[in-house]
Design an enzyme around this catalytic site. Structure first.
Site, mmCIF file in Angstrom:
data_model
loop_
_atom_site.group_PDB
_atom_site.id
_atom_site.type_symbol
_atom_site.label_atom_id
_atom_site.label_comp_id
_atom_site.label_asym_id
_atom_site.label_seq_id
_atom_site.Cartn_x
_atom_site.Cartn_y
_atom_site.Cartn_z
ATOM 1 N N ASP A 32 0.837 -1.198 0.000
ATOM 2 C CA ASP A 32 0.000 0.000 0.000
ATOM 3 C C ASP A 32 0.881 1.260 0.000
ATOM 4 O O ASP A 32 1.901 1.322 0.691
ATOM 5 C CB ASP A 32 -0.913 -0.005 1.239
ATOM 6 C CG ASP A 32 -2.081 0.948 1.092
ATOM 7 O OD1 ASP A 32 -3.230 0.474 0.980
ATOM 8 O OD2 ASP A 32 -1.859 2.181 1.090
ATOM 9 N N ILE A 33 0.460 2.259 -0.752
ATOM 10 C CA ILE A 33 1.247 3.485 -0.882
ATOM 11 C C ILE A 33 1.215 4.299 0.413
ATOM 12 O O ILE A 33 2.101 5.128 0.653
ATOM 13 C CB ILE A 33 0.716 4.315 -2.081
ATOM 14 C CG1 ILE A 33 1.781 5.246 -2.612
ATOM 15 C CG2 ILE A 33 -0.558 5.075 -1.726
ATOM 16 C CD1 ILE A 33 1.455 5.863 -3.974
ATOM 17 N N ASN A 89 -12.916 -3.253 2.641
ATOM 18 C CA ASN A 89 -13.836 -2.126 2.757
ATOM 19 C C ASN A 89 -14.741 -2.143 1.535
ATOM 20 O O ASN A 89 -14.266 -2.105 0.406
ATOM 21 C CB ASN A 89 -13.052 -0.810 2.804
ATOM 22 C CG ASN A 89 -12.137 -0.732 4.007
ATOM 23 O OD1 ASN A 89 -12.472 -1.218 5.086
ATOM 24 N ND2 ASN A 89 -10.967 -0.129 3.838
ATOM 25 N N GLY A 95 -16.029 2.406 3.762
ATOM 26 C CA GLY A 95 -14.747 3.113 3.666
ATOM 27 C C GLY A 95 -13.971 2.815 2.398
ATOM 28 O O GLY A 95 -12.781 3.138 2.314
ATOM 29 N N GLN A 96 -14.636 2.226 1.400
ATOM 30 C CA GLN A 96 -13.927 1.912 0.153
ATOM 31 C C GLN A 96 -13.633 3.190 -0.618
ATOM 32 O O GLN A 96 -14.522 4.038 -0.790
ATOM 33 C CB GLN A 96 -14.785 0.974 -0.711
ATOM 34 C CG GLN A 96 -14.090 0.485 -1.970
ATOM 35 C CD GLN A 96 -14.915 -0.555 -2.732
ATOM 36 O OE1 GLN A 96 -16.072 -0.825 -2.401
ATOM 37 N NE2 GLN A 96 -14.308 -1.148 -3.751
ATOM 38 N N HIS A 102 -10.359 -5.339 -3.424
ATOM 39 C CA HIS A 102 -9.041 -5.567 -2.819
ATOM 40 C C HIS A 102 -9.194 -5.924 -1.354
ATOM 41 O O HIS A 102 -10.121 -5.479 -0.682
ATOM 42 C CB HIS A 102 -8.145 -4.333 -2.962
ATOM 43 C CG HIS A 102 -8.739 -3.064 -2.432
ATOM 44 N ND1 HIS A 102 -9.670 -2.337 -3.131
ATOM 45 C CD2 HIS A 102 -8.551 -2.400 -1.267
ATOM 46 C CE1 HIS A 102 -10.021 -1.273 -2.420
ATOM 47 N NE2 HIS A 102 -9.367 -1.292 -1.274
ATOM 48 N N HIS A 104 -7.014 -5.828 2.250
ATOM 49 C CA HIS A 104 -5.846 -5.308 2.951
ATOM 50 C C HIS A 104 -5.314 -6.408 3.859
ATOM 51 O O HIS A 104 -6.064 -6.997 4.632
ATOM 52 C CB HIS A 104 -6.228 -4.127 3.851
ATOM 53 C CG HIS A 104 -6.825 -2.947 3.133
ATOM 54 N ND1 HIS A 104 -6.129 -1.773 2.945
ATOM 55 C CD2 HIS A 104 -8.043 -2.750 2.581
ATOM 56 C CE1 HIS A 104 -6.909 -0.897 2.309
ATOM 57 N NE2 HIS A 104 -8.072 -1.466 2.086
HETATM 58 P P1 AMP Z 1 -9.799 1.325 0.360
HETATM 59 O O1 AMP Z 1 -9.870 2.630 1.111
HETATM 60 O O2 AMP Z 1 -10.184 0.120 1.142
HETATM 61 O O3 AMP Z 1 -10.541 1.419 -0.964
HETATM 62 O O4 AMP Z 1 -8.264 1.097 0.055
HETATM 63 C C1 AMP Z 1 -7.577 1.710 -0.983
HETATM 64 C C2 AMP Z 1 -6.135 1.644 -0.635
HETATM 65 O O5 AMP Z 1 -5.377 1.878 -1.810
HETATM 66 C C3 AMP Z 1 -5.682 2.681 0.392
HETATM 67 O O6 AMP Z 1 -5.143 2.017 1.529
HETATM 68 C C4 AMP Z 1 -4.645 3.502 -0.360
HETATM 69 O O7 AMP Z 1 -3.577 3.924 0.454
HETATM 70 C C5 AMP Z 1 -4.196 2.534 -1.430
HETATM 71 N N1 AMP Z 1 -3.634 3.137 -2.619
HETATM 72 C C6 AMP Z 1 -4.101 4.205 -3.303
HETATM 73 N N2 AMP Z 1 -3.325 4.479 -4.360
HETATM 74 C C7 AMP Z 1 -2.328 3.558 -4.353
HETATM 75 C C8 AMP Z 1 -1.195 3.296 -5.190
HETATM 76 N N3 AMP Z 1 -0.924 4.041 -6.265
HETATM 77 N N4 AMP Z 1 -0.381 2.276 -4.867
HETATM 78 C C9 AMP Z 1 -0.625 1.510 -3.776
HETATM 79 N N5 AMP Z 1 -1.689 1.687 -2.966
HETATM 80 C C10 AMP Z 1 -2.517 2.697 -3.237
#
Ligand code: AMP
Ligand code: ZN
Length: 116
Positions: A32-33, A89, A95-96, A102, A104
């Protein structure tokens, strides 16, 4: 959001860089970024599904593969002994924020409950 401009589909196509933790024909896992724990990996199907809601009867094997891969990654990332958390999420109230299914995988610190 369709496959063409979906952020995670773009990561799958390597149009956007990511630190990849695992890849096979059906699944990609990457860090995750914005990590919320010392280990924070996202595990996604390579095919675009908005959420768990889009998985039908034909996706039961894929659902199992995703869960199995999460477990394998937890082991290989050294989380199995102390434990870890798996989160999905779904939808705005869940919280998506990225609308490509995906999971986590979080670990490396003590988790608390209830989640925020
Ligand atoms: P969610 O809030 O459950 O939809 O999770 C989305 C996740 O994607 C969050 O934890 C973000 O930090 C992660 N995310 C967003 N952009 C990127 C990216 N470019 N590379 C890796 N993770 C990312
Ligand atoms: Zn996508």
């Amino acid at each position: 959001m369709n496959d063409a401009n979906c952020l995670f589909c773009r990561i799958i196509r390597k149009e956007i860089p990511a630190k990849i933790a695992y890849e096979d024909e059906n699944i990609l896992a990457f860090h995750d970024i914005s990590p919320q724990a010392p280990v924070h990996v996202l595990v996604i199907p390579k095919k675009h599904y908005v959420s768990l809601d889009e998985l039908g009867e034909g996706e039961k094997n894929l659902a199992g593969e995703l869960l199995f891969r999460i477990r394998e990654l937890a082991r290989s990332l050294g989380l199995a002994q102390n434990g870890y958390r798996v989160v999905n999420n779904r939808g705005p109230q869940g919280g998506q924020t990225v609308f490509h299914l995906h999971f986590h995988l979080l670990g490396g610190r003590q988790m608390t409950w209830p989640p925020g």
